[in-house]
Scaffold this motif. Sequence first.
Motif, PDB file in Angstrom:
ATOM      1  N   PHE A 141       1.012  -1.373  -0.087  1.00 38.16           N
ATOM      2  CA  PHE A 141       0.036   0.117   0.123  1.00 38.16           C
ATOM      3  C   PHE A 141       0.962   1.189  -0.112  1.00 38.16           C
ATOM      4  N   LEU A 142       0.785   2.079  -0.992  1.00 33.55           N
ATOM      5  CA  LEU A 142       1.441   3.287  -1.178  1.00 33.55           C
ATOM      6  C   LEU A 142       0.705   4.699  -0.611  1.00 33.55           C
ATOM      7  N   ASN A 143       1.643   5.795  -0.419  1.00 33.83           N
ATOM      8  CA  ASN A 143       0.992   7.194   0.066  1.00 33.83           C
ATOM      9  C   ASN A 143       0.108   6.925   1.396  1.00 33.83           C
ATOM     10  N   ILE A 144       0.844   6.137   2.187  1.00 37.38           N
ATOM     11  CA  ILE A 144       0.065   5.998   3.684  1.00 37.38           C
ATOM     12  C   ILE A 144       0.326   7.133   4.479  1.00 37.38           C
ATOM     13  N   LYS A 145      -0.693   7.667   4.960  1.00 32.17           N
ATOM     14  CA  LYS A 145      -0.420   9.048   5.812  1.00 32.17           C
ATOM     15  C   LYS A 145      -1.254   8.730   7.095  1.00 32.17           C
ATOM     16  N   GLY A 146      -0.770   9.086   8.193  1.00 30.44           N
ATOM     17  CA  GLY A 146      -1.512   9.052   9.264  1.00 30.44           C
ATOM     18  C   GLY A 146      -1.257   7.798  10.184  1.00 30.44           C
ATOM     19  N   GLU A 147      -1.767   7.826  11.435  1.00 31.00           N
ATOM     20  CA  GLU A 147      -1.581   6.415  12.088  1.00 31.00           C
ATOM     21  C   GLU A 147      -2.652   5.589  11.968  1.00 31.00           C
ATOM     22  N   LYS A 257       4.558   5.024 -22.379  1.00 29.05           N
ATOM     23  CA  LYS A 257       4.307   5.622 -21.131  1.00 29.05           C
ATOM     24  C   LYS A 257       2.961   6.317 -21.052  1.00 29.05           C
ATOM     25  N   GLU A 258       1.828   5.658 -21.468  1.00 28.68           N
ATOM     26  CA  GLU A 258       0.594   6.232 -21.525  1.00 28.68           C
ATOM     27  C   GLU A 258       0.038   7.041 -20.228  1.00 28.68           C
ATOM     28  N   HIS A 259       0.318   6.253 -19.286  1.00 28.09           N
ATOM     29  CA  HIS A 259      -0.438   6.709 -17.873  1.00 28.09           C
ATOM     30  C   HIS A 259       0.967   6.870 -16.744  1.00 28.09           C
ATOM     31  N   LYS A 260       0.738   7.747 -15.698  1.00 26.74           N
ATOM     32  CA  LYS A 260       1.494   7.576 -14.549  1.00 26.74           C
ATOM     33  C   LYS A 260       0.662   7.737 -13.307  1.00 26.74           C
ATOM     34  N   MET A 261       1.233   6.793 -12.332  1.00 29.37           N
ATOM     35  CA  MET A 261       0.451   6.649 -11.018  1.00 29.37           C
ATOM     36  C   MET A 261       0.791   7.808 -10.088  1.00 29.37           C
ATOM     37  N   VAL A 262       0.011   8.433  -9.472  1.00 29.29           N
ATOM     38  CA  VAL A 262       0.462   9.672  -8.605  1.00 29.29           C
ATOM     39  C   VAL A 262      -0.482   9.447  -7.292  1.00 29.29           C
ATOM     40  N   TYR A 263      -0.100  10.373  -6.298  1.00 30.57           N
ATOM     41  CA  TYR A 263      -0.690  10.616  -5.211  1.00 30.57           C
ATOM     42  C   TYR A 263      -2.265  11.011  -5.462  1.00 30.57           C
ATOM     43  N   ALA A 264      -3.234  10.589  -4.718  1.00 32.81           N
ATOM     44  CA  ALA A 264      -4.596  11.149  -4.780  1.00 32.81           C
ATOM     45  C   ALA A 264      -4.859  11.737  -3.349  1.00 32.81           C
ATOM     46  N   GLU A 265      -5.374  12.705  -3.351  1.00 34.14           N
ATOM     47  CA  GLU A 265      -5.874  13.224  -1.836  1.00 34.14           C
ATOM     48  C   GLU A 265      -7.310  12.476  -1.445  1.00 34.14           C
ATOM     49  N   ASN A 266      -7.066  11.418  -1.225  1.00 31.30           N
ATOM     50  CA  ASN A 266      -8.178  10.316  -0.788  1.00 31.30           C
ATOM     51  C   ASN A 266      -7.850   9.247   0.214  1.00 31.30           C
ATOM     52  N   ALA A 267      -8.322   9.174   1.334  1.00 28.70           N
ATOM     53  CA  ALA A 267      -7.721   8.295   2.209  1.00 28.70           C
ATOM     54  C   ALA A 267      -8.258   6.695   1.817  1.00 28.70           C
ATOM     55  N   GLU A 268      -9.209   6.773   1.050  1.00 24.79           N
ATOM     56  CA  GLU A 268     -10.086   5.277   0.557  1.00 24.79           C
ATOM     57  C   GLU A 268      -9.120   4.940  -0.709  1.00 24.79           C
ATOM     58  N   ARG A 269      -8.491   5.894  -1.305  1.00 23.94           N
ATOM     59  CA  ARG A 269      -7.766   5.670  -2.609  1.00 23.94           C
ATOM     60  C   ARG A 269      -6.675   6.406  -2.932  1.00 23.94           C
ATOM     61  N   PRO A 270      -5.641   6.277  -2.033  1.00 22.67           N
ATOM     62  CA  PRO A 270      -4.432   7.289  -1.809  1.00 22.67           C
ATOM     63  C   PRO A 270      -3.576   7.392  -3.141  1.00 22.67           C
ATOM     64  N   ILE A 271      -3.877   6.640  -4.262  1.00 21.90           N
ATOM     65  CA  ILE A 271      -3.138   6.543  -5.419  1.00 21.90           C
ATOM     66  C   ILE A 271      -3.963   6.699  -6.396  1.00 21.90           C
ATOM     67  N   THR A 272      -3.769   7.088  -7.718  1.00 20.40           N
ATOM     68  CA  THR A 272      -4.602   7.323  -8.771  1.00 20.40           C
ATOM     69  C   THR A 272      -3.870   7.084 -10.189  1.00 20.40           C
TER      70      THR A 272
END
Length: 793
Positions: A141-147, A257-272
């Motif tokens: 799981f990536l871009n995990i933030k907070g306890e 390189k059609e897409h790139k995976m980046v951070y998303a500001e969403n706790a349920e879905r932290p990457i997009t």
Amino acid sequence: MTVLTISFQKIRNSDVSLVGGKNASLGEMIHELAPLGVNIPDGFATTADAFRSYLHENGLDASLSRQLQQLDSKGLGNLQEVGAKYRELMASGNFSEKLKTEILEAYRKLLGQEDISVAVRSSATAEDLPTASFAGQHDSFLNIKGESELLDAVKRCYRSLFNDRAIKYRIDNGFDHMQVALSVGVQRMVRSDLGSAGVAFTIDPETGFEKVIYLTASWGLGENIVQGAVNPDEFYIFKPSLEKGMKSIIHRKLGSKEHKMVYAENAERPITNIETEPFERGIFSLQDREVEILAQWSAAIEKHYILPMDIEWAKDGLTGELFIVQARPETVHRQAKKVAGKEYKLMSRAEPICKGKAVGRSIASGRVCIVHSVADAKKVKKGDIIVADITNPDWNNMLQKAISIVTNKGGRTSHASIVARELGIHAVVGTGDATQKLYDGQIITVSCIEGDEGHIYDGKLDWEEKEISFEALESTRTKPMFILADPEKAFRLSFYPNEGVGLLRMEFIIANSIRIHPMALVKFGELDDNNDKRAIQAITQHYHDKKKYFVENLSEAVAMVAAAFYPKDVIVRMSDFKTNEYAELIGGKSFEPHEENPMLGFRGASRYYNDQYREGFGLECQAMKVVRDEMGLTNVKVMIPFCRTIEEGKKMLETMKEFGLERGDNGLEVYVMAEIPSNVILAEEFARIFDGFSIGSNDLTQLTLGIDRDSATISELFDENNAAVKRMLSEVIRSAKKAGVKIGLCGQAPSDYPEFAQFLVEEGIDSISFSSDALFRGIENIKIAEDKVSKPA
């Protein structure tokens, strides 16, 4: 005292039973390789003891054991049902206060005063072993933030120990479910969502060739490459050149390189995943210096582990720093010498429906089964060809039924590619449109024998398969060498019994890879504004200096072959197009005269010093200089075709010197083709200005007998066994021996006719070069001939 969490700084490779293979490797690298300059993000791990305490304190041991007794471990008919119950049980547990406290304390210490996110990755205690890879079996799981997010991610990692794919993998590899524990690695995230990431293998993943590092790269987080969701940039780096600090990138290929995976500001879905910008697709996601740094680190990791390695890296887009984020043993190939193989040959031809990157080298025909998700598993039958957008680890059960895999997306380090190699089947990945072009139930043929490119054909084509044994071939005094045109076959062919490459045909590289007439690049600014100029601009848009496009692409193509056979000789014949063939290159018609008989016209050496092509030849010389002097591949020799006179030879050598490619400089040897009667008659004089001869038997036969070799009307008169031709051959071999220079022959006849091979052996020829499909037959004929020659009359 039970240890529940431990810093990466305190972990060593011997701690697999405590923290699993992935985390043990990270700790080992931080301790041993960080002092050498290899950057590894810091972190901590929960231990196997923590996992077992979680099971024990929630009373899950007995419940899980009972569920195990329900599993049909042979047919796996109830795997999904039992697996779901496993995961439900794991999710029902709660962390003890002690474990929760230790995880959060380690997390706070890792963060310090920074507001950063972390990657949370599973690491099983039977994972990433040299004999079995659990890569992709458990969740990360990536871009995990907070306890609270962290604790939830740790529990989800625990739950993933009982993913259906992980359960089956343990059964297939003989691991006891209850003896495998799960450690969780918590690692500082590298902001590659703003930069780039990828995978490096310290061995060619296709062939097992060990002298290169294969590196892939794409924009954003690296999961896209691992999952096969993008077609990445590709690089090959030659280890010996890297060690010497020389130019070491011997091949590069721009991915879409059609897409790139980046951070998303969403706790349920932290990457997009988002679409890349057009300019990002058109440029490489790493600079050359960054490629070389990653290659140096990869080589250091391989040297430390004394094993070929599969490595994940990331580039922080905020700081520009590079990091190694994972490393595991590569499990498909071994560095043992290959002693057998299988040769394939298509007997019928058709236009391919679609194309992609070839993984493996074989041919298969079967029924298309288009798969969109794991829900399609029931429709997959044994012997099907699975066609999908991408694959993922949940599909491993159904992929085992396939005889081949075809995907729209992905590169050679994607999940589909790795699974195909592990299953011993071939795949074509990154087709772009296979799911649109193919349909369920369609019979197709998937071929991966055309080098780098894999082809999918409609219907069942005919092909031949032939088992070959390298050990069965005895060594010979006469050197067997290759005739080669396609650099992408070089790594595989390097394992065959050989003494190098006797003829590398430069014109095939120019026609297939470069496609543009060299003079159209030299004179680009003077070209009329027409379709050819627009096509050249589109192909070379990232080259301000259009000449650099030619030099870079030609030098890297030749370097692939030179690296594959290093340190054996690779003799590169400078371009030998006829004027009508040069004219077919993009922009070529503006620079080529019309000739009634191009075979006997403006070709070979006469072009090289002539003002009409001289600057184009200069680009060829620059490319060879790059290969030899900048990359250190001094096993490359240069050969001049169709050199009619001694005076022409001298003039051509002087022209080479003016372009910085001088005979004798840095050990450069220059050979000449012996394909004109004048080369034979004046062989001793030619030997004074050249280092050796290569007999071009086709041209020598046609010019000796006065036959156009392309004429169907009199083709039956074309015969290398003709007495006049043999006398010419005998004479040139004798003259070469007298002058003390090497002489070889390139042609089909020695493999087709044992008596012709015997004649050459009797005359004392040094080497004979064969196309790859004729090599084994040719070596057998040489051996028979040498045995006859050695027996007393």
